[in-house]
Scaffold this motif. Sequence first.
Motif, PDB file in Angstrom:
ATOM      1  N   GLY A 288      -2.603   1.360   9.266  1.00 44.23           N
ATOM      2  CA  GLY A 288      -2.674   0.815   7.914  1.00 44.23           C
ATOM      3  C   GLY A 288      -4.031   0.172   7.655  1.00 44.23           C
ATOM      4  N   HIS A 289      -4.610   0.449   6.464  1.00 47.06           N
ATOM      5  CA  HIS A 289      -5.920  -0.099   6.095  1.00 47.06           C
ATOM      6  C   HIS A 289      -5.862  -0.687   4.685  1.00 47.06           C
ATOM      7  N   ALA A 290      -6.821  -1.540   4.344  1.00 48.33           N
ATOM      8  CA  ALA A 290      -6.937  -2.141   3.008  1.00 48.33           C
ATOM      9  C   ALA A 290      -8.408  -2.158   2.590  1.00 48.33           C
ATOM     10  N   CYS A 291      -8.629  -2.331   1.271  1.00 49.95           N
ATOM     11  CA  CYS A 291     -10.003  -2.485   0.793  1.00 49.95           C
ATOM     12  C   CYS A 291     -10.470  -3.917   1.031  1.00 49.95           C
ATOM     13  N   ALA A 292     -11.696  -4.223   0.643  1.00 49.90           N
ATOM     14  CA  ALA A 292     -12.294  -5.527   0.985  1.00 49.90           C
ATOM     15  C   ALA A 292     -11.987  -6.602  -0.047  1.00 49.90           C
ATOM     16  N   HIS A 293     -11.167  -6.313  -1.074  1.00 53.91           N
ATOM     17  CA  HIS A 293     -10.820  -7.330  -2.061  1.00 53.91           C
ATOM     18  C   HIS A 293      -9.731  -8.243  -1.510  1.00 53.91           C
ATOM     19  N   GLY A 294      -9.873  -9.552  -1.664  1.00 50.58           N
ATOM     20  CA  GLY A 294      -8.852 -10.492  -1.246  1.00 50.58           C
ATOM     21  C   GLY A 294      -9.132 -11.074   0.126  1.00 50.58           C
ATOM     22  N   PRO A 295      -8.351 -12.108   0.537  1.00 52.30           N
ATOM     23  CA  PRO A 295      -8.542 -12.752   1.851  1.00 52.30           C
ATOM     24  C   PRO A 295      -8.227 -11.796   2.995  1.00 52.30           C
ATOM     25  N   GLU A 296      -8.883 -12.000   4.134  1.00 54.06           N
ATOM     26  CA  GLU A 296      -8.701 -11.107   5.289  1.00 54.06           C
ATOM     27  C   GLU A 296      -7.267 -11.148   5.808  1.00 54.06           C
ATOM     28  N   ASP A 297      -6.665 -12.378   5.887  1.00 55.34           N
ATOM     29  CA  ASP A 297      -5.312 -12.449   6.453  1.00 55.34           C
ATOM     30  C   ASP A 297      -4.303 -11.781   5.525  1.00 55.34           C
ATOM     31  N   TYR A 298      -4.502 -11.861   4.201  1.00 56.24           N
ATOM     32  CA  TYR A 298      -3.590 -11.195   3.279  1.00 56.24           C
ATOM     33  C   TYR A 298      -3.724  -9.677   3.401  1.00 56.24           C
ATOM     34  N   ASN A 299      -4.963  -9.175   3.489  1.00 57.29           N
ATOM     35  CA  ASN A 299      -5.174  -7.730   3.624  1.00 57.29           C
ATOM     36  C   ASN A 299      -4.597  -7.198   4.931  1.00 57.29           C
ATOM     37  N   LEU A 300      -4.604  -8.031   6.008  1.00 53.88           N
ATOM     38  CA  LEU A 300      -4.013  -7.595   7.282  1.00 53.88           C
ATOM     39  C   LEU A 300      -2.512  -7.396   7.113  1.00 53.88           C
ATOM     40  N   ARG A 301      -1.849  -8.347   6.402  1.00 54.39           N
ATOM     41  CA  ARG A 301      -0.401  -8.195   6.172  1.00 54.39           C
ATOM     42  C   ARG A 301      -0.120  -7.022   5.228  1.00 54.39           C
ATOM     43  N   LEU A 302      -0.982  -6.822   4.201  1.00 52.67           N
ATOM     44  CA  LEU A 302      -0.784  -5.717   3.261  1.00 52.67           C
ATOM     45  C   LEU A 302      -0.888  -4.374   3.973  1.00 52.67           C
ATOM     46  N   SER A 303      -1.882  -4.208   4.849  1.00 49.71           N
ATOM     47  CA  SER A 303      -2.027  -2.940   5.571  1.00 49.71           C
ATOM     48  C   SER A 303      -0.848  -2.704   6.513  1.00 49.71           C
ATOM     49  N   ASP A 304      -0.248  -3.791   7.048  1.00 48.11           N
ATOM     50  CA  ASP A 304       0.936  -3.634   7.910  1.00 48.11           C
ATOM     51  C   ASP A 304       2.115  -3.127   7.094  1.00 48.11           C
ATOM     52  N   ARG A 305       2.282  -3.652   5.845  1.00 47.39           N
ATOM     53  CA  ARG A 305       3.374  -3.162   4.992  1.00 47.39           C
ATOM     54  C   ARG A 305       3.171  -1.685   4.642  1.00 47.39           C
ATOM     55  N   ARG A 306       1.935  -1.269   4.422  1.00 45.83           N
ATOM     56  CA  ARG A 306       1.670   0.141   4.102  1.00 45.83           C
ATOM     57  C   ARG A 306       2.023   1.040   5.274  1.00 45.83           C
ATOM     58  N   ALA A 307       1.624   0.645   6.494  1.00 46.24           N
ATOM     59  CA  ALA A 307       1.936   1.463   7.668  1.00 46.24           C
ATOM     60  C   ALA A 307       3.444   1.588   7.860  1.00 46.24           C
ATOM     61  N   ASN A 308       4.190   0.489   7.664  1.00 39.60           N
ATOM     62  CA  ASN A 308       5.633   0.531   7.859  1.00 39.60           C
ATOM     63  C   ASN A 308       6.337   1.300   6.746  1.00 39.60           C
ATOM     64  N   ALA A 309       5.764   1.309   5.516  1.00 40.46           N
ATOM     65  CA  ALA A 309       6.350   2.115   4.443  1.00 40.46           C
ATOM     66  C   ALA A 309       6.266   3.609   4.788  1.00 40.46           C
ATOM     67  N   VAL A 310       5.136   4.034   5.367  1.00 40.78           N
ATOM     68  CA  VAL A 310       4.985   5.430   5.776  1.00 40.78           C
ATOM     69  C   VAL A 310       5.926   5.760   6.932  1.00 40.78           C
ATOM     70  N   LYS A 311       6.039   4.855   7.897  1.00 39.56           N
ATOM     71  CA  LYS A 311       6.938   5.095   9.038  1.00 39.56           C
ATOM     72  C   LYS A 311       8.380   5.246   8.549  1.00 39.56           C
ATOM     73  N   GLU A 312       8.816   4.367   7.620  1.00 41.97           N
ATOM     74  CA  GLU A 312      10.173   4.446   7.104  1.00 41.97           C
ATOM     75  C   GLU A 312      10.416   5.792   6.418  1.00 41.97           C
ATOM     76  N   TYR A 313       9.415   6.287   5.658  1.00 45.05           N
ATOM     77  CA  TYR A 313       9.572   7.580   4.982  1.00 45.05           C
ATOM     78  C   TYR A 313       9.759   8.703   6.002  1.00 45.05           C
ATOM     79  N   LEU A 314       8.953   8.718   7.066  1.00 40.53           N
ATOM     80  CA  LEU A 314       9.045   9.782   8.068  1.00 40.53           C
ATOM     81  C   LEU A 314      10.363   9.716   8.841  1.00 40.53           C
ATOM     82  N   VAL A 315      10.821   8.493   9.161  1.00 38.83           N
ATOM     83  CA  VAL A 315      12.094   8.355   9.878  1.00 38.83           C
ATOM     84  C   VAL A 315      13.241   8.833   8.997  1.00 38.83           C
ATOM     85  N   ASN A 316      13.217   8.457   7.698  1.00 38.66           N
ATOM     86  CA  ASN A 316      14.257   8.926   6.774  1.00 38.66           C
ATOM     87  C   ASN A 316      14.215  10.443   6.603  1.00 38.66           C
TER      88      ASN A 316
END
Length: 363
Positions: A288-316
């Motif tokens: 999971g990756h994010a652009c450079a807008h916003g705080p670093e810790d928020y972007n780290l959590r956002l990229s984690d949600r994106r990676a898990n959204a893709v994983k959930e789609y593939l598992v389903n």
Amino acid sequence: MFMKHRRLFNALIVTGCILALFSVDLSAEMRKGAISLNPQIGGFVFEGNQNIDNDLTYGLGIGYSFDENWAAEGNFNYVDTESVSPRGEDVEAYLYRLDALYHFMPDSKLVPYVAAGIGAIRVDGGVDDTGTDPLLNYGAGLKYFLTDNMAIRGDVRHLVVDGSSGNEIDNNLIYTFGLTYLFGGEKKMAAAPPPPAPAPQLVVPEVKPAPAPEPMPEPKPEPVAPAPAPEPVTPPPPPPAPEAKVIVLDDIHFDFDKATLTDEAKSLLKQNLQTMKDNPGMKVRIEGHACAHGPEDYNLRLSDRRANAVKEYLVNGGVSADRLSTISYGETRLAMPEVPTPQNKNSNEAKANRRVHFEVLFQ
């Protein structure tokens, strides 16, 4: 007097807004060492036997955060009201409090808290119970962060006042709404992402040439003529080395500050899903990756949600979860160089960086 205090309250709100504009580069939400400025407006409810009308209250609080959860606040409130009597004489109340606050979920935008403290209330005007009395208070509230440094706030407190007679307790209530401005404080450092796993190496089995046949025994010479020598046997050439099979899964991209899959992303994921079904021995790491807008810790959590959204789609879609792993890099591995400004959050560089990348680990 009422107009004078209202002008003071409005001036404090304007001053707080100006200060918040000059502190936009500080860290977000509740943080250790931050100083808060809290202008507020609300209502004050007196107990009936005090013979004082309920009325509006204006106030200001100043606080300090010891850590992400615990903070202390000093608050002042003013009430301009009148007595419950035919004459309706003017009454003024001045409330002073020193409170301790405990915040729940300090890293989120919505931060509930509980509070308790001590203080005093001074009542002046046309009622019998005037003077300054000590009090205890307790209550709860909510803060909702609109930006990194500004939140709207709601608060309600029960005031237990030791009346001037010394042997009676007055139960008052104060509820307020206002703003909270944060200044300074320590910004949490985002955890460094783990180093990437080494690229898998394709092991090609060594093919040994076929052994040469054992030499045939020489025939015994015939008395008439010797037998011709056998022709040498040429060993067959070794088989060609197997070709490595290369599999590439397409990256998918996201909208700004979102972790939901777009229609285009779902279309690409269907192709990736079929590729994984056609290659059951393949395992994939979802990055999971994010652009450079916003705080670093928020972007780290956002990229984690994106990676898990893709994983959930593939598992389903039928891929076994043990074939998938996720990792989040936030804004630490940009696909394209990017300098964030409020005007370029939808630039080509920012769109390219809001992505999920697939790393094939085993085929």
